[in-house]
Design an enzyme around this catalytic site. Structure first.
Site, PDB file in Angstrom:
ATOM      1  CG  ASP A   1      35.337  68.360 -39.380  1.00 38.81           C
ATOM      2  OD1 ASP A   1      36.361  68.603 -38.726  1.00 38.81           O
ATOM      3  OD2 ASP A   1      34.252  68.939 -39.180  1.00 38.81           O
TER       4      ASP A   1
ATOM      5  CD  GLU B   1      38.305  66.573 -35.852  1.00 38.66           C
ATOM      6  OE1 GLU B   1      38.606  67.409 -34.988  1.00 38.66           O
ATOM      7  OE2 GLU B   1      37.249  66.616 -36.504  1.00 38.66           O
TER       8      GLU B   1
END
Length: 632
Positions: A313, A366
């Site tokens: 993330d 990401e």
């Protein structure tokens, strides 16, 4: 003899103790014939540490830990006889300035159900795995990028819930296995990606503010229950990807922040150690013990829990020192620019390590910027991720899809632009949870028009996405056109499937997914130009896109035609590469998808008639918002 040996201390200090989760934390063991738990904690700036818990009635002076080599590393250790699995505990840390901190164990394998914040003793080594066939096949994959990957992103607490229960009605990991696996298999997904598995205190963070990097959240059961879920997925040929959050951590008093009275896990300089927008702390990627903490967490998920991939993330927030910060809120690196050199080296280290030790596993970034070579090899100064989320494609796609069809002709390039950089990285096309929260609307309500037009828009959009090069990810609920924005506080609106329009969308997505899996042309050459050919990328006046996906052996190629306006094109003609028959394998006009069911041929023979710059072509009556796929 100490549990945490001199060799352990050396490796930990080098950030190369790859089994650190087997040493730090709480571990069931036997010493001098007595069964109990050995507690080990890294707290180099603590004056004293006690372990307190349910086994000593939280007595704050009963069990003081001993510091091994106090001048150097600051590992505290204590064996407590009689402690059993499931016992709750915390560390009471006395700081050098006399403060007393009550901290959960950073290396705990289990935690008390929130709002409790204690750690729990757990043995994560005794689960009997039966997924050897899956793990062996995964390790033998020669070309990961030539395999199909269609990911169903799931928030376990809100996918489905038990009704009318006083608690939240969460499905346990075992119940989730029983319900989710058949659904995912039937739909045709290859992987599930789970949000919010590492333990976290606040439901509203969805698991992105982690306090337990080594613990599956207790919301849905025990570590053994979680292992059961992964094992069952593998037995049914479903891969499991977890969200993993090494970018930041929350300030909660029981967590990592100022752990031993100093900035132990975070950068000490608040200009490097804090995210102003998120109110969170940033890990100190220059400190070996902190790097080892994160590396050990990732390895534990992949090696102990057989996870097939970690989706990392907020990578951009780690790479850029000025991410989300104003002038004066950040400090430049030694070269005077905004790159976090320590985070860059961390990524190179962890990605090379995990992929090298675990063939077939994936590290997925990401990453929302144009940072070069995210999936490039370290030898070429790349970060060595397996895949990168294609956020650029997502933004362009959604910007286009939101437009009134009348204005799409002036934004045609939004749908073609991604192919200009498709070879630069290994991409996953994503329509994730982030796109259906915070007043961004659900996918169906992003679509222009009223009533059935919204559904037809979404259908042709999904067809374009599934045909476009890149692996695929779709967030739960969007496959049946969930009307509401997603909320972690309730289950999906499954009752919508009683409405034919929603059922047709689900059936359409299911058909697309099965066609995807059955046809190597749709995934074999995802990041190579040889696998793709525009037939007509410039038909902006009619807002029609036509392209071919090619297989490596040149057989069973697929032709896609997507009409993004409500205009019928009964005289539509498409250029094709060869004079042969083109079999219609998917048609949005089919009654089973809510189409008008007009007669269609099952096969179309190309004739010598120039169109779209090709010598051959065939005519096909294209319906409003029509999507069609042909095999040849």
């Amino acid at each position: 003899m100490a549990n945490f040996t001199e060799l352990d201390r050396y490796l930990f200090g080098q950030a190369t103790h790859y089994d650190i989760y087997r040493k730090l934390g709480a571990h069931l063991t036997t010493q001098k014939g007595k069964k109990g738990v050995c507690f080990d904690l890294w707290a180099p700036n603590a004056r004293k540490v006690w372990v307190i818990g349910s086994f000593n009635d939280w007595n704050e002076t009963a069990d003081e830990m001993k510091c091994l080599e106090p001048e150097t590393m600051g590992i505290f250790e204590l064996f407590v006889p009689g402690v059993r699995e499931g016992a709750l505990y915390k560390y009471l840390i006395e700081t050098k300035d006399g403060k007393r901190l009550y901290k959960a164990d950073p290396y705990a394998h289990y935690a008390e159900l929130r709002p409790g914040t204690a750690s729990a003793v757990a043995d994560i080594g005794h689960f009997k795995w039966t997924d050897a066939k899956w793990m062996s096949a995964r390790a033998q994959i020669k070309d990961m990028y030539g395999q199909p990957m269609a990911i169903y992103e799931v928030h376990p607490g809100s996918w489905m819930r038990h009704p009318n229960r006083e608690d939240e009605g969460f499905y346990t990991y075992r119940e989730l296995a029983a319900a989710l696996i058949p659904y995912v298999t039937d739909m045709g997904y290859t992987h599930v990606e789970l949000m919010g598995i590492s333990e976290y205190p606040f439901d509203g963070s969805w698991g992105y503010q982690v306090t337990g990097y080594y613990a599956p959240t207790s919301r849905y059961g025990t570590p053994e229950d979680f292992a059961y879920f992964v094992n069952e997925c593998h037995k049914h040929k479903i891969g499991v990807i977890l969200d993993w959050v090494p970018a930041h951590f929350p300030r909660d008093a029981h967590g990592l922040a100022e752990f031993d009275g100093t900035c132990l896990y975070e950068y000490a300089d608040p200009r490097k150690g804090e995210h102003p927008d998120w109110g969170t702390k940033i890990f100190d990627y220059g400190k070996n013990e902190v790097k080892n903490f994160l590396i050990g967490s990732a390895l534990m998920w992949v090696e102990n829990y057989h996870i097939d991939g970690l989706r990392v993330d907020a990578v951009a927030s780690m790479l850029y020192l000025d991410y989300g910060k104003q002038d004066g809120q950040w400090v430049a690196n030694k070269y005077g620019d905004n790159k976090n050199l320590e985070a860059i080296e961390f990524f190179k280290h962890i990605n090379t390590l995990i992929l090298g030790r675990n063939p077939g596993a994936m590290m997925i970034a990401e990453e929302s910027t144009a940072w070069p070579k995210v999936t490039g090899p370290v030898e070429d100064n790349g970060l060595n991720f397996s895949y990168k989320w294609n956020m650029g494609w997502m933004h362009d796609f959604l910007d286009y899809m939101k437009l009134d069809p009348y204005f799409r002709k002036d934004n045609h390039n939004r749908m073609t632009f991604a192919m200009s950089y498709n070879e630069s990285e290994k991409y996953i096309l994503v329509l994730s949870h982030d796109e259906v929260v915070h007043l961004k609307c659900s996918m169906i309500n992003k679509m222009p028009g009223l009533g059935i037009d919204k559904f037809r828009n979404l259908m042709v959009g999904y067809a374009f996405m599934m045909g476009h090069p890149g692996k695929k990810l779709l967030f739960m609920g969007q496959e049946f056109a969930q009307l509401q924005e997603w909320s972690e506080e309730r289950e999906l609106d499954w009752f919508l499937l009683e409405n034919p329009d929603h059922k047709h969308i689900q059936d359409w997505m299911k058909e697309l997914l099965h066609i995807y899996q059955k046809n190597p042309a749709m995934y074999e050459l995802d990041s190579k130009w040889e696998g793709f050919e525009w037939i007509n990328a410039n038909d902006n006046e009619r807002s029609i896109f036509s392209f071919v996906r090619k297989s490596a052996d040149g057989k069973n190629n697929l032709l896609f035609i997507c009409n993004f306006t409500p205009m019928e094109r009964p005289d539509y003609r498409v250029g094709v590469p060869k004079r042969k028959s083109y079999k219609l394998i998917l048609d949005s006009d089919d009654p089973k998808f809510g189409g008008d069911g007009r007669e269609r041929l099952k096969s179309y023979r190309a004739i010598k008639s120039e169109c779209d710059g090709k010598d051959f072509s065939f005519a096909f009556p294209l319906s409003p918002y029509g999507a069609a796929v042909f095999r040849f």
